[in-house]
Scaffold this motif. Structure first.
Motif, PDB file in Angstrom:
ATOM      1  N   UNK A 153       0.858  -1.188   0.000  1.00  0.00           N
ATOM      2  CA  UNK A 153       0.000   0.000   0.000  1.00  0.00           C
ATOM      3  C   UNK A 153       0.890   1.231   0.000  1.00  0.00           C
ATOM      4  N   UNK A 154       1.204   1.745  -1.195  1.00  0.00           N
ATOM      5  CA  UNK A 154       2.119   2.881  -1.310  1.00  0.00           C
ATOM      6  C   UNK A 154       1.562   4.131  -0.654  1.00  0.00           C
ATOM      7  N   UNK A 155       0.229   4.195  -0.507  1.00  0.00           N
ATOM      8  CA  UNK A 155      -0.457   5.357   0.061  1.00  0.00           C
ATOM      9  C   UNK A 155      -0.498   5.320   1.580  1.00  0.00           C
ATOM     10  N   UNK A 156       0.062   4.269   2.207  1.00  0.00           N
ATOM     11  CA  UNK A 156       0.053   4.154   3.656  1.00  0.00           C
ATOM     12  C   UNK A 156      -1.141   3.364   4.158  1.00  0.00           C
ATOM     13  N   UNK A 157      -1.417   3.503   5.453  1.00  0.00           N
ATOM     14  CA  UNK A 157      -2.472   2.711   6.082  1.00  0.00           C
ATOM     15  C   UNK A 157      -3.815   3.413   5.902  1.00  0.00           C
ATOM     16  N   UNK A 158      -4.322   3.385   4.686  1.00  0.00           N
ATOM     17  CA  UNK A 158      -5.572   4.057   4.356  1.00  0.00           C
ATOM     18  C   UNK A 158      -6.701   3.033   4.247  1.00  0.00           C
ATOM     19  N   UNK A 159      -7.884   3.521   3.847  1.00  0.00           N
ATOM     20  CA  UNK A 159      -9.040   2.633   3.692  1.00  0.00           C
ATOM     21  C   UNK A 159      -8.772   1.549   2.654  1.00  0.00           C
ATOM     22  N   UNK A 160      -7.914   1.824   1.666  1.00  0.00           N
ATOM     23  CA  UNK A 160      -7.602   0.819   0.654  1.00  0.00           C
ATOM     24  C   UNK A 160      -6.833  -0.351   1.263  1.00  0.00           C
ATOM     25  N   UNK A 161      -5.862  -0.038   2.115  1.00  0.00           N
ATOM     26  CA  UNK A 161      -5.093  -1.090   2.782  1.00  0.00           C
ATOM     27  C   UNK A 161      -5.954  -1.829   3.800  1.00  0.00           C
ATOM     28  N   UNK A 162      -6.762  -1.078   4.537  1.00  0.00           N
ATOM     29  CA  UNK A 162      -7.574  -1.684   5.592  1.00  0.00           C
ATOM     30  C   UNK A 162      -8.609  -2.659   5.042  1.00  0.00           C
ATOM     31  N   UNK A 163      -9.226  -2.294   3.921  1.00  0.00           N
ATOM     32  CA  UNK A 163     -10.356  -3.066   3.419  1.00  0.00           C
ATOM     33  C   UNK A 163      -9.977  -4.469   2.976  1.00  0.00           C
ATOM     34  N   UNK A 164      -8.761  -4.652   2.489  1.00  0.00           N
ATOM     35  CA  UNK A 164      -8.401  -5.946   1.922  1.00  0.00           C
ATOM     36  C   UNK A 164      -8.082  -7.000   2.982  1.00  0.00           C
ATOM     37  N   UNK A 165      -7.736  -6.558   4.206  1.00  0.00           N
ATOM     38  CA  UNK A 165      -7.436  -7.521   5.278  1.00  0.00           C
ATOM     39  C   UNK A 165      -8.334  -7.323   6.497  1.00  0.00           C
ATOM     40  N   UNK A 166      -9.326  -6.449   6.383  1.00  0.00           N
ATOM     41  CA  UNK A 166     -10.250  -6.245   7.495  1.00  0.00           C
ATOM     42  C   UNK A 166      -9.645  -5.523   8.677  1.00  0.00           C
ATOM     43  N   UNK A 167      -8.737  -4.593   8.408  1.00  0.00           N
ATOM     44  CA  UNK A 167      -8.151  -3.821   9.504  1.00  0.00           C
ATOM     45  C   UNK A 167      -9.127  -2.746   9.962  1.00  0.00           C
ATOM     46  N   UNK A 168      -9.422  -2.673  11.274  1.00  0.00           N
ATOM     47  CA  UNK A 168     -10.379  -1.665  11.743  1.00  0.00           C
ATOM     48  C   UNK A 168      -9.854  -0.254  11.573  1.00  0.00           C
ATOM     49  N   UNK A 169     -10.745   0.650  11.195  1.00  0.00           N
ATOM     50  CA  UNK A 169     -10.376   2.050  11.001  1.00  0.00           C
ATOM     51  C   UNK A 169     -11.544   2.927  11.406  1.00  0.00           C
ATOM     52  N   UNK A 229      -9.791 -12.514  -2.362  1.00  0.00           N
ATOM     53  CA  UNK A 229      -9.101 -11.938  -1.206  1.00  0.00           C
ATOM     54  C   UNK A 229      -8.395 -13.007  -0.387  1.00  0.00           C
ATOM     55  N   UNK A 230      -8.852 -14.265  -0.534  1.00  0.00           N
ATOM     56  CA  UNK A 230      -8.189 -15.360   0.174  1.00  0.00           C
ATOM     57  C   UNK A 230      -6.744 -15.536  -0.281  1.00  0.00           C
ATOM     58  N   UNK A 231      -6.413 -15.009  -1.459  1.00  0.00           N
ATOM     59  CA  UNK A 231      -5.035 -15.082  -1.948  1.00  0.00           C
ATOM     60  C   UNK A 231      -4.102 -14.125  -1.217  1.00  0.00           C
ATOM     61  N   UNK A 232      -4.676 -13.131  -0.524  1.00  0.00           N
ATOM     62  CA  UNK A 232      -3.852 -12.104   0.131  1.00  0.00           C
ATOM     63  C   UNK A 232      -3.316 -12.628   1.460  1.00  0.00           C
ATOM     64  N   UNK A 233      -1.998 -12.695   1.572  1.00  0.00           N
ATOM     65  CA  UNK A 233      -1.368 -13.174   2.800  1.00  0.00           C
ATOM     66  C   UNK A 233      -1.265 -12.047   3.833  1.00  0.00           C
ATOM     67  N   UNK A 234      -0.726 -10.932   3.398  1.00  0.00           N
ATOM     68  CA  UNK A 234      -0.609  -9.758   4.270  1.00  0.00           C
ATOM     69  C   UNK A 234      -0.392  -8.528   3.403  1.00  0.00           C
ATOM     70  N   UNK A 235      -0.500  -7.362   4.029  1.00  0.00           N
ATOM     71  CA  UNK A 235      -0.272  -6.085   3.346  1.00  0.00           C
ATOM     72  C   UNK A 235       0.924  -5.387   3.975  1.00  0.00           C
ATOM     73  N   UNK A 236       1.849  -4.944   3.132  1.00  0.00           N
ATOM     74  CA  UNK A 236       2.938  -4.082   3.596  1.00  0.00           C
ATOM     75  C   UNK A 236       2.499  -2.647   3.389  1.00  0.00           C
ATOM     76  N   UNK A 237       2.290  -1.936   4.491  1.00  0.00           N
ATOM     77  CA  UNK A 237       1.804  -0.559   4.417  1.00  0.00           C
ATOM     78  C   UNK A 237       2.965   0.425   4.474  1.00  0.00           C
TER      79      UNK A 237
END
Length: 504
Positions: A153-169, A229-237
């Motif tokens: 996530x080049x834009x940082x810990x935004x809604x785009x990064x959060x949505x793909x792994x269910x990170x609360x925001x 989305x099951x293919x996503x292991x983790x996000x580097x923010x």
């Protein structure tokens, strides 16, 4: 014996090697920089890297193979005017232009002959690293290559990064990245933040439907985006608390902001002498890789030059042309400068920037104060964050003239607090148990070692929104209470009526 020992060492090392695919089709150079830096580091550590992008390396790099995605960069260059359009208006202005751009780039990639050749080659990959920027259809490559995906996530810990792994925001205290709000928002700001968050979620749902249709256009029997989305292991923010407000993180979102910044190197001789000999120091001005200074209205260009002519400092201006009318003697223009090395020079006094996240991080890394002129997107939040941290001054492009720029330059160049605050924030960015690059590499290799690292996944990401918000439970409890209350009321009425009948 030495030959056998050498072969044994090579065999052992290759046992730890992985085949890694980088997929960076977005034509924004700043996005590509992050992917290239990480993939080069992985290649240096012995992994076999393949990078598909519009930006092939100019020189060969060991263990690094380029796949040149032609046509994508050319498409974005034809849309340059969109960046100035996005400077005007509210947080949703220009979003449709960006959506159209990313959709076009995604379709060009899905249908690209080079990607088709790669699929037919039968090459196996242990992990796929992608740029995550409103391009959901690209997750299909995890299924096609049977490999886990790590979005950056080049834009940082935004809604785009959060949505793909269910990170609360929670919108109550985490501002949307498109809004210039502090964490301690007022009631009105929280209301706007909540409404904008809802609007972005609605647009995200609409964009997901578009990408689903795009997949079905080019491939047969494709899974849904939720399944992909099951293919996503983790996000580097590309985030960190030194420049983002403090926020929660699930285990599979890893902040590695600043991993692209390297130690400043000695400049080319002419630039080195130019900066070394600057008696009053140097001011560096760049609007980044997407937004170009030559796109500024000519009257703005001349107002900027008038303000520069009045300061004793030397000025380096990234100017994408060979000539600049009425350029004063203290201004040097070039189409490209080694930005990181300039920011790391001890004689640099100020960075005038659009406030792109990579530029903001680089300034912070080197402890350089910032004069921000945000143009669009997350820049309109990055600069206010820097202002609230005390190392920046903000100017709006619409208000930029000789007077406003002159006052801002006088304040930031002659008030030591900006430099001191930049150094303090820089210490926060550097104070980590591991370097951000080592952290990024560790987690990529962790995903490879543990076959996609399913143990890191947040199960809340797979719940429907009404279950995630416990609305089904709330509705059930309200229904039960209502039924019990209704029955109790009926019983009480019945008892009262019976008592009344007995008295009569």
């Amino acid at each position: 014996m030495m030959s056998k020992l050498f072969l044994f060492v090579v065999f052992i090392n290759c046992g730890h090697c992985a085949n890694i695919l980088g997929l960076y089709f977005h034509a924004g150079k700043s996005h590509h920089i992050l992917g290239e830096m990480l993939l080069k580091e992985l290649a240096t550590r012995g992994h076999n890297v393949t990078m598909a992008s519009p930006f092939p390396l100019k020189e060969p790099f060991p263990n690094y193979t380029d796949i040149h995605l032609t046509g994508i960069l050319e498409d974005q260059l034809a849309r340059e005017s969109m960046f100035m359009k996005m400077n005007k208006g509210h947080a949703l202005v220009g979003v449709n232009d960006v959506l159209e751009l990313t959709r076009a780039q995604t379709e060009l990639t899905l249908n690209h002959t080079e990607m088709g050749k790669l699929l037919k080659s039968g090459t196996k990959f242990d992990v796929i690293i992608i740029d995550w920027f409103m391009n959901g259809a690209i997750l299909l490559y995890g299924t096609l290559f049977n490999a886990p995906i790590i979005p950056i996530a080049s834009h940082g810990t935004t809604h785009l990064a959060n949505s793909i792994v269910g990170n609360p925001s929670p919108p109550s205290y985490i501002p949307n990245t498109m809004l210039p709000f502090p964490s301690n928002m007022t009631f009105f700001q929280r209301m706007v933040n909540g409404l904008v968050t809802i609007a972005y979620n609605v647009m995200g749902h609409s964009n997901a439907q578009y990408h689903q249709a795009l997949l079905e256009k080019y491939f047969k029997n494709v899974p849904s985006l939720d399944e992909l989305k099951n293919n996503v292991a983790l996000v580097l923010s590309n985030g960190h608390y030194s420049f983002e407000s403090a926020r929660p993180f699930v285990p599979n979102i890893i902040p590695v902001g600043g991993f692209h910044v390297q130690k400043a190197q000695k400049l080319p001789q002419d630039l080195q002498e130019y900066m070394d000999e600057a008696k009053h120091g140097v001011v560096y001005f760049s609007l980044g890789s997407n937004m170009k200074s030559v796109l500024l209205p000519k009257e703005k260009q001349q107002e900027i030059l008038k303000a520069f002519a009045k300061i004793p400092h030397k000025v380096l201006w990234k100017w994408e042309d060979d000539k600049l009318e009425n350029k004063p003697d203290n201004v040097m223009i070039r189409k490209w400068f080694p930005q990181n090395d300039i920011l790391g020079h001890p004689n640099l006094k100020l960075f005038i920037t659009h406030g792109g996240l990579l530029s903001t991080i680089e300034a912070l890394h080197h402890g350089v104060p910032v004069l921000g002129i945000p143009i669009f997107g997350d820049q309109k939040a990055n600069i206010p964050n820097a202002v609230s941290s005390g190392y920046a001054i903000q100017l709006e492009l619409a208000d930029l003239d000789e007077t406003t720029l002159g006052k801002a330059l006088d304040e930031i160049l002659n008030n030591g607090k900006y430099h001191e605050n930049a150094k303090k924030r820089s210490q926060l960015l550097h104070d980590r148990p591991m370097s951000p690059m080592d952290t990024a590499v560790f987690w990529v290799e962790h995903v490879i070692r543990h076959k996609g690292a399913p143990h890191l996944r947040n199960l809340g990401n797979y719940l429907p929104w009404y279950q995630y918000l416990m609305l089904d439970v709330a509705l059930f409890l309200v229904t039960i209470v209502t039924i019990v209350g209704f029955v109790f009321t009926k019983i009480c009425c019945f008892i009262c009526r019976k008592k009344k009948e007995k008295k009569e």
